[in-house]
Design a protein around this motif. Structure first.
Motif, PDB file in Angstrom:
ATOM      1  N   VAL A  42      -2.735   6.530   1.971  1.00 18.62           N
ATOM      2  CA  VAL A  42      -1.427   7.155   1.844  1.00 18.62           C
ATOM      3  C   VAL A  42      -1.604   8.628   2.145  1.00 18.62           C
ATOM      4  CG1 VAL A  42       0.491   7.639   0.318  1.00 18.62           C
ATOM      5  CG2 VAL A  42      -0.807   5.547   0.046  1.00 18.62           C
ATOM      6  N   PRO A  43      -0.732   9.210   2.955  1.00 15.71           N
ATOM      7  CA  PRO A  43      -0.850  10.633   3.237  1.00 15.71           C
ATOM      8  C   PRO A  43      -0.786  11.443   1.956  1.00 15.71           C
ATOM      9  CG  PRO A  43       0.708   9.601   4.724  1.00 15.71           C
ATOM     10  CD  PRO A  43       0.364   8.593   3.679  1.00 15.71           C
ATOM     11  N   GLU A  57      -6.937   5.040  -0.466  1.00 23.51           N
ATOM     12  CA  GLU A  57      -7.059   4.976   0.972  1.00 23.51           C
ATOM     13  C   GLU A  57      -6.163   3.970   1.670  1.00 23.51           C
ATOM     14  OE1 GLU A  57     -11.526   6.281   1.932  1.00 23.51           O
ATOM     15  OE2 GLU A  57     -10.780   4.421   2.600  1.00 23.51           O
ATOM     16  N   ARG A  58      -5.280   3.287   1.033  1.00 22.57           N
ATOM     17  CA  ARG A  58      -4.474   2.332   1.778  1.00 22.57           C
ATOM     18  C   ARG A  58      -3.330   1.648   1.066  1.00 22.57           C
ATOM     19  NH1 ARG A  58      -9.921   1.143   3.750  1.00 22.57           N
ATOM     20  NH2 ARG A  58      -9.730   1.965   5.777  1.00 22.57           N
ATOM     21  N   ASP A  59      -2.249   1.347   1.755  1.00 24.79           N
ATOM     22  CA  ASP A  59      -1.112   0.507   1.390  1.00 24.79           C
ATOM     23  C   ASP A  59       0.275   0.867   1.899  1.00 24.79           C
ATOM     24  OD1 ASP A  59      -3.042  -0.617   0.003  1.00 24.79           O
ATOM     25  OD2 ASP A  59      -1.871  -1.029  -1.681  1.00 24.79           O
ATOM     26  N   LEU A  60       1.317   0.210   1.322  1.00 19.83           N
ATOM     27  CA  LEU A  60       2.694   0.476   1.699  1.00 19.83           C
ATOM     28  C   LEU A  60       3.892  -0.340   1.223  1.00 19.83           C
ATOM     29  CD1 LEU A  60       2.852   1.544   4.410  1.00 19.83           C
ATOM     30  CD2 LEU A  60       2.395   0.845   5.435  1.00 19.83           C
ATOM     31  N   PRO A  61       5.126   0.179   1.440  1.00 17.93           N
ATOM     32  CA  PRO A  61       6.332  -0.428   0.885  1.00 17.93           C
ATOM     33  C   PRO A  61       7.042  -1.447   1.752  1.00 17.93           C
ATOM     34  CG  PRO A  61       6.801   1.776   1.545  1.00 17.93           C
ATOM     35  CD  PRO A  61       5.394   1.474   1.966  1.00 17.93           C
ATOM     36  N   LEU A 229       1.921  -6.519 -21.150  1.00 13.60           N
ATOM     37  CA  LEU A 229       2.747  -5.923 -20.109  1.00 13.60           C
ATOM     38  C   LEU A 229       2.007  -6.092 -18.788  1.00 13.60           C
ATOM     39  CD1 LEU A 229       5.378  -4.344 -19.562  1.00 13.60           C
ATOM     40  CD2 LEU A 229       4.012  -2.244 -19.705  1.00 13.60           C
ATOM     41  N   LEU A 230       2.565  -6.879 -17.894  1.00 12.26           N
ATOM     42  CA  LEU A 230       1.923  -7.205 -16.622  1.00 12.26           C
ATOM     43  C   LEU A 230       2.473  -6.325 -15.516  1.00 12.26           C
ATOM     44  CD1 LEU A 230       2.108 -11.130 -16.805  1.00 12.26           C
ATOM     45  CD2 LEU A 230       0.369  -9.604 -17.781  1.00 12.26           C
ATOM     46  N   VAL A 231       1.585  -5.639 -14.811  1.00 11.09           N
ATOM     47  CA  VAL A 231       1.953  -4.809 -13.661  1.00 11.09           C
ATOM     48  C   VAL A 231       0.880  -4.984 -12.596  1.00 11.09           C
ATOM     49  CG1 VAL A 231       3.184  -3.091 -15.061  1.00 11.09           C
ATOM     50  CG2 VAL A 231       0.750  -2.767 -14.566  1.00 11.09           C
ATOM     51  N   HIS A 232       1.172  -4.544 -11.399  1.00  9.70           N
ATOM     52  CA  HIS A 232       0.129  -4.573 -10.363  1.00  9.70           C
ATOM     53  C   HIS A 232      -0.739  -3.327 -10.415  1.00  9.70           C
ATOM     54  CE1 HIS A 232      -2.075  -5.090  -6.699  1.00  9.70           C
ATOM     55  NE2 HIS A 232      -1.667  -3.907  -6.276  1.00  9.70           N
ATOM     56  N   SER A 233      -0.106  -2.172 -10.423  1.00  7.97           N
ATOM     57  CA  SER A 233      -0.832  -0.912 -10.244  1.00  7.97           C
ATOM     58  C   SER A 233      -1.091  -0.204 -11.571  1.00  7.97           C
ATOM     59  CB  SER A 233      -0.041   0.024  -9.324  1.00  7.97           C
ATOM     60  OG  SER A 233       0.258  -0.611  -8.100  1.00  7.97           O
ATOM     61  N   ASP A 234      -2.236   0.418 -11.679  1.00  6.76           N
ATOM     62  CA  ASP A 234      -2.587   1.202 -12.869  1.00  6.76           C
ATOM     63  C   ASP A 234      -2.043   2.622 -12.708  1.00  6.76           C
ATOM     64  OD1 ASP A 234      -4.508   1.032 -10.764  1.00  6.76           O
ATOM     65  OD2 ASP A 234      -5.993   2.088 -11.974  1.00  6.76           O
ATOM     66  N   THR A 235      -0.724   2.705 -12.778  1.00  8.55           N
ATOM     67  CA  THR A 235      -0.028   3.973 -12.603  1.00  8.55           C
ATOM     68  C   THR A 235       1.166   4.027 -13.545  1.00  8.55           C
ATOM     69  OG1 THR A 235       1.214   5.345 -11.028  1.00  8.55           O
ATOM     70  CG2 THR A 235       1.373   2.979 -10.749  1.00  8.55           C
ATOM     71  N   LEU A 267       8.598   4.314  -2.176  1.00  9.18           N
ATOM     72  CA  LEU A 267       8.287   3.252  -3.122  1.00  9.18           C
ATOM     73  C   LEU A 267       6.846   2.814  -2.958  1.00  9.18           C
ATOM     74  CD1 LEU A 267       9.245   1.105  -5.204  1.00  9.18           C
ATOM     75  CD2 LEU A 267       9.905  -0.319  -3.244  1.00  9.18           C
ATOM     76  N   PHE A 268       6.444   2.596  -1.725  1.00  6.66           N
ATOM     77  CA  PHE A 268       5.052   2.230  -1.453  1.00  6.66           C
ATOM     78  C   PHE A 268       4.091   3.275  -1.983  1.00  6.66           C
ATOM     79  CE2 PHE A 268       2.092   4.093   1.597  1.00  6.66           C
ATOM     80  CZ  PHE A 268       0.963   3.362   1.270  1.00  6.66           C
ATOM     81  N   ARG A 269       4.373   4.549  -1.679  1.00 12.39           N
ATOM     82  CA  ARG A 269       3.474   5.638  -2.080  1.00 12.39           C
ATOM     83  C   ARG A 269       3.258   5.637  -3.584  1.00 12.39           C
ATOM     84  NH1 ARG A 269       4.193  10.598  -4.112  1.00 12.39           N
ATOM     85  NH2 ARG A 269       6.457  10.437  -3.966  1.00 12.39           N
ATOM     86  N   LYS A 270       4.329   5.416  -4.327  1.00 13.08           N
ATOM     87  CA  LYS A 270       4.209   5.434  -5.788  1.00 13.08           C
ATOM     88  C   LYS A 270       3.468   4.207  -6.303  1.00 13.08           C
ATOM     89  CE  LYS A 270       8.162   8.431  -6.649  1.00 13.08           C
ATOM     90  NZ  LYS A 270       9.517   8.573  -7.231  1.00 13.08           N
TER      91      LYS A 270
END
Length: 358
Positions: A42-43, A57-61, A229-235, A267-270
């Motif tokens: 992600v930039p 180093e990688r992903d998107l919305p 609490l189930l989520v994908h990202s640790d953010t 959304l992807f960036r976050k």
């Protein structure tokens, strides 16, 4: 399968791509001397990240309308999640990233599917934490398996459900927006280039159909089950999208439905941020989510356990043996359970029954 950990396989592979310029930030190194996380480019943004956050180093919305306890402790007063009466055991699955055969083996080992790959766990409940595609050989096969098991489990009185990961956002974005420029905060980027940079597989794109897109676009971002609490990202970025589970899920779906490339990129960036629960202040970050959305512990994928433990390379670039992951990683004062065993870096694809033994 994949190259050894710490070698930055995805970064090296992108050097052969002809259709876009690899941005300079791809080559930045993380705290252990490797190219940050091998999974989400992600930039860099102008905002200030909290201590302990490592740009990934990688992903998107995406886009598509549509739909440590022991002794004589009372488990309820101690806050241990309890299984409701009349329901089957609860299982969670970490990041799969296209490794279909490894997933089938792990599900069979837990007694959730039979040798033919069919659901055999009756009323058991199975949650996938997202990131079904990219990097591995058969992301569409993984999606089709999860879709099929969802129907089979429901017919047996159980269920198989899934959360949206940042790679679902990535694949949806690449399919919907292609080479449409988006403002990344550090210049112009495109979903197509980012998808390739993040391990996008041409075979997945060739096989991608409308029903796959519709299924991904309808996935929830957050759920609470049995006190987990189930989520994908640790953010903590989920807090930007609502003060309840329903509000977050509705906001994410509405964002995708509006079909605005820049809004989806944000959304992807976050969703690509990570490491918010690690290091000093990590437990407080977890509590901020639990206090808002409920639950007593958070369960996530996204950040491979070897990276959370700092077991991949070192600050002076010294190579270490490939990380050995045998199960989930419990951290942040026992409040967080990490489930990404690092299958893309010769690690383990984790399927775990909850609650944990420890």
């Amino acid at each position: 399968m994949t190259q050894g950990a710490g070698q930055g396989p995805e970064v090296e592979r992108t050097a052969t791509l002809r259709d876009f310029r690899v941005p300079a930030y791809v080559h930045e190194t993380g705290p252990y001397g490797h190219s940050t996380h091998p999974g989400d480019v992600v930039p860099p943004e102008e905002e200030t990240y909290p201590d302990g956050y490592t740009p990934t180093e990688r992903d998107l919305p995406v886009v598509h309308p549509g739909d440590p306890l022991g002794g004589n402790v009372d488990p309820v007063s101690a806050g241990i999640p309890q299984q409701a009466e009349g329901v089957g055991p609860l299982y969670v699955v970490g990041d799969v990233h296209g490794y279909l055969e490894e997933l089938l083996a792990a599900l069979r080992e837990q007694g959730l599917i039979d040798v033919a790959g069919n659901w055999c766990a009756g009323t058991a409940r199975l949650w996938f934490l997202g990131d079904f595609t990219d990097r591995g050989p058969d992301g569409i096969g993984v999606i089709e398996l999860v879709m099929r098991l969802s129907a089979e489990a429901a017919a047996a009185g159980g269920y198989c459900k899934a959360l949206m990961g940042n790679h679902e956002l990535l694949l949806l974005g690449a399919k919907r927006f292609g080479d449409t420029p988006v403002n990344s905060g550090a210049g112009t980027a495109t979903f197509q280039a980012a998808w390739l940079l993040n391990g996008g597989q041409k075979t997945d794109m060739d096989r991608l159909q409308d029903h796959h897109l519709q299924w991904m676009a309808r996935l929830d971002a957050v759920e609470e089950v049995d006190g987990y609490l189930l989520v994908h990202s640790d953010t903590t970025a989920y807090l930007d999208y609502g003060d309840s589970i329903e509000a977050v899920n509705d906001t994410v779906r509405e964002t995708l439905t509006r079909n605005d490339a820049d809004e989806c990129w944000d959304l992807f960036r976050k969703f690509t941020k990570r490491f918010s629960f690690r290091d000093e202040g990590g437990a407080d970050a977890v509590r901020s989510l639990l206090d808002t959305y409920g639950g007593t512990r958070i369960v996530h994928g996204h950040s491979p356990i070897p990276y959370l433990l700092g077991e991949v390379g070192s600050e002076d670039g010294e190579e270490r043996p490939e990380p050995l992951v045998e199960g989930p990683h419990v951290y942040a004062d026992g409040l967080a359970i990490a489930m990404d065993g690092g299958v893309t870096m010769a690690g383990k694809l984790l399927v775990q029954q909850l609650p944990l033994d420890n």
